[in-house]
Design a protein around this motif. Structure first.
Motif, PDB file in Angstrom:
ATOM      1  N   ALA A 173      18.438  27.944  42.555  1.00 41.12           N
ATOM      2  CA  ALA A 173      18.665  29.210  42.923  1.00 41.12           C
ATOM      3  C   ALA A 173      20.197  29.747  42.605  1.00 41.12           C
ATOM      4  N   SER A 174      20.511  28.603  43.817  1.00 41.64           N
ATOM      5  CA  SER A 174      22.127  28.473  43.951  1.00 41.64           C
ATOM      6  C   SER A 174      22.637  28.292  41.952  1.00 41.64           C
ATOM      7  N   ALA A 175      21.975  27.072  41.369  1.00 44.07           N
ATOM      8  CA  ALA A 175      22.704  26.964  40.126  1.00 44.07           C
ATOM      9  C   ALA A 175      22.641  27.424  39.061  1.00 44.07           C
ATOM     10  N   VAL A 176      21.544  28.822  39.300  1.00 44.34           N
ATOM     11  CA  VAL A 176      21.350  29.783  38.455  1.00 44.34           C
ATOM     12  C   VAL A 176      22.910  30.635  38.825  1.00 44.34           C
ATOM     13  N   ASP A 177      22.740  31.023  39.696  1.00 46.32           N
ATOM     14  CA  ASP A 177      23.550  31.755  40.299  1.00 46.32           C
ATOM     15  C   ASP A 177      25.060  31.407  40.108  1.00 46.32           C
ATOM     16  N   SER A 178      25.288  30.591  39.978  1.00 44.39           N
ATOM     17  CA  SER A 178      26.528  29.295  40.108  1.00 44.39           C
ATOM     18  C   SER A 178      26.778  29.565  38.695  1.00 44.39           C
ATOM     19  N   PHE A 179      25.316  29.560  37.495  1.00 42.53           N
ATOM     20  CA  PHE A 179      26.321  29.582  35.960  1.00 42.53           C
ATOM     21  C   PHE A 179      27.132  30.712  35.685  1.00 42.53           C
ATOM     22  N   VAL A 180      26.106  32.155  36.575  1.00 45.58           N
ATOM     23  CA  VAL A 180      25.765  32.600  35.990  1.00 45.58           C
ATOM     24  C   VAL A 180      27.218  33.284  36.205  1.00 45.58           C
ATOM     25  N   ASP A 181      27.256  33.798  37.317  1.00 41.45           N
ATOM     26  CA  ASP A 181      29.147  33.462  37.882  1.00 41.45           C
ATOM     27  C   ASP A 181      30.060  33.412  36.600  1.00 41.45           C
ATOM     28  N   LYS A 182      30.009  32.250  36.766  1.00 43.47           N
ATOM     29  CA  LYS A 182      31.135  31.210  36.348  1.00 43.47           C
ATOM     30  C   LYS A 182      31.623  31.528  34.925  1.00 43.47           C
ATOM     31  N   ASN A 183      29.724  32.330  33.402  1.00 45.89           N
ATOM     32  CA  ASN A 183      29.851  31.760  32.587  1.00 45.89           C
ATOM     33  C   ASN A 183      29.338  33.477  32.125  1.00 45.89           C
ATOM     34  N   ILE A 184      29.253  34.249  33.017  1.00 52.28           N
ATOM     35  CA  ILE A 184      28.681  35.597  32.607  1.00 52.28           C
ATOM     36  C   ILE A 184      29.302  36.661  32.877  1.00 52.28           C
ATOM     37  N   LEU A 185      29.748  36.620  34.190  1.00 54.66           N
ATOM     38  CA  LEU A 185      30.716  37.308  34.869  1.00 54.66           C
ATOM     39  C   LEU A 185      31.685  37.304  35.380  1.00 54.66           C
ATOM     40  N   HIS A 186      32.598  37.882  34.852  1.00 54.55           N
ATOM     41  CA  HIS A 186      34.310  37.072  34.978  1.00 54.55           C
ATOM     42  C   HIS A 186      35.577  37.890  34.603  1.00 54.55           C
ATOM     43  N   PRO A 187      36.587  38.050  35.205  1.00 47.19           N
ATOM     44  CA  PRO A 187      37.592  39.326  35.093  1.00 47.19           C
ATOM     45  C   PRO A 187      38.173  39.577  33.835  1.00 47.19           C
ATOM     46  N   THR A 188      38.369  40.207  34.073  1.00 45.79           N
ATOM     47  CA  THR A 188      39.309  41.163  32.661  1.00 45.79           C
ATOM     48  C   THR A 188      40.654  40.766  32.499  1.00 45.79           C
ATOM     49  N   SER A 189      41.076  40.273  33.073  1.00 48.39           N
ATOM     50  CA  SER A 189      42.230  39.633  33.866  1.00 48.39           C
ATOM     51  C   SER A 189      42.727  38.374  34.588  1.00 48.39           C
ATOM     52  N   VAL A 190      43.490  37.618  34.598  1.00 45.98           N
ATOM     53  CA  VAL A 190      44.260  37.514  36.242  1.00 45.98           C
ATOM     54  C   VAL A 190      45.118  36.972  35.719  1.00 45.98           C
ATOM     55  N   ASP A 191      46.237  36.881  37.487  1.00 47.00           N
ATOM     56  CA  ASP A 191      47.764  37.240  37.020  1.00 47.00           C
ATOM     57  C   ASP A 191      48.364  35.916  37.090  1.00 47.00           C
ATOM     58  N   GLU A 192      49.485  35.471  36.607  1.00 44.76           N
ATOM     59  CA  GLU A 192      49.167  33.791  36.342  1.00 44.76           C
ATOM     60  C   GLU A 192      50.267  33.573  37.337  1.00 44.76           C
ATOM     61  N   ASN A 193      51.194  34.440  38.612  1.00 49.57           N
ATOM     62  CA  ASN A 193      52.369  34.249  38.560  1.00 49.57           C
ATOM     63  C   ASN A 193      51.919  34.130  40.557  1.00 49.57           C
ATOM     64  N   GLY A 194      50.193  35.308  40.485  1.00 41.41           N
ATOM     65  CA  GLY A 194      49.942  35.303  41.644  1.00 41.41           C
ATOM     66  C   GLY A 194      48.233  35.114  41.738  1.00 41.41           C
TER      67      GLY A 194
END
Length: 112
Positions: A46-67
């Motif tokens: 369950a933890s591996a599947v949740d980790s897979f979904v979190d890292k590969n399917i759910l992702h932010p639209t942008s990440v600020d590089e300055n902070g």
């Protein structure tokens, strides 16, 4: 229940996974394929599947590089809520759907 069946069951809320895909997933995440699995092994899967979904399917639209600043679109947040509800087999009522910003279609054919 065997390992591959449980992996398929855990992925069912986002789609289906083939036997070959479940075997590869087990191999990639260091999960031993067994005929009978314990509660601890179920938690690890369950933890591996949740980790897979979190890292590969759910992702932010942008990440600020300055902070450290992460932005999520409203559509991404709604998609996450839909997936989380589907994961646990929850069918939200009208009030809950409105609360999280999901569209609700109601049958008003008999309201005159």
């Amino acid at each position: 229940m065997n390992t591959l069946d449980y992996i398929r069951q855990r992925f069912s809320y986002i789609g289906s996974i083939t036997d070959a895909g479940a075997s590869d997933f087990a191999l990639d995440f260091g999960i031993e394929i067994k005929e009978d699995i314990s509660d601890d092994e179920m938690k690890a899967i369950a933890s591996a599947v949740d980790s897979f979904v979190d890292k590969n399917i759910l992702h932010p639209t942008s990440v600020d590089e300055n902070g450290f600043s992460v932005s999520w679109s409203a559509d991404a947040a709604k998609a996450f809520v839909k997936m989380a509800l589907r994961k646990y087999g929850i069918e939200p009522d009208g009030d809950t759907s409105a609360l999280v910003g999901l569209s609700v279609i109601k049958d008003a054919s008999e309201l005159w």
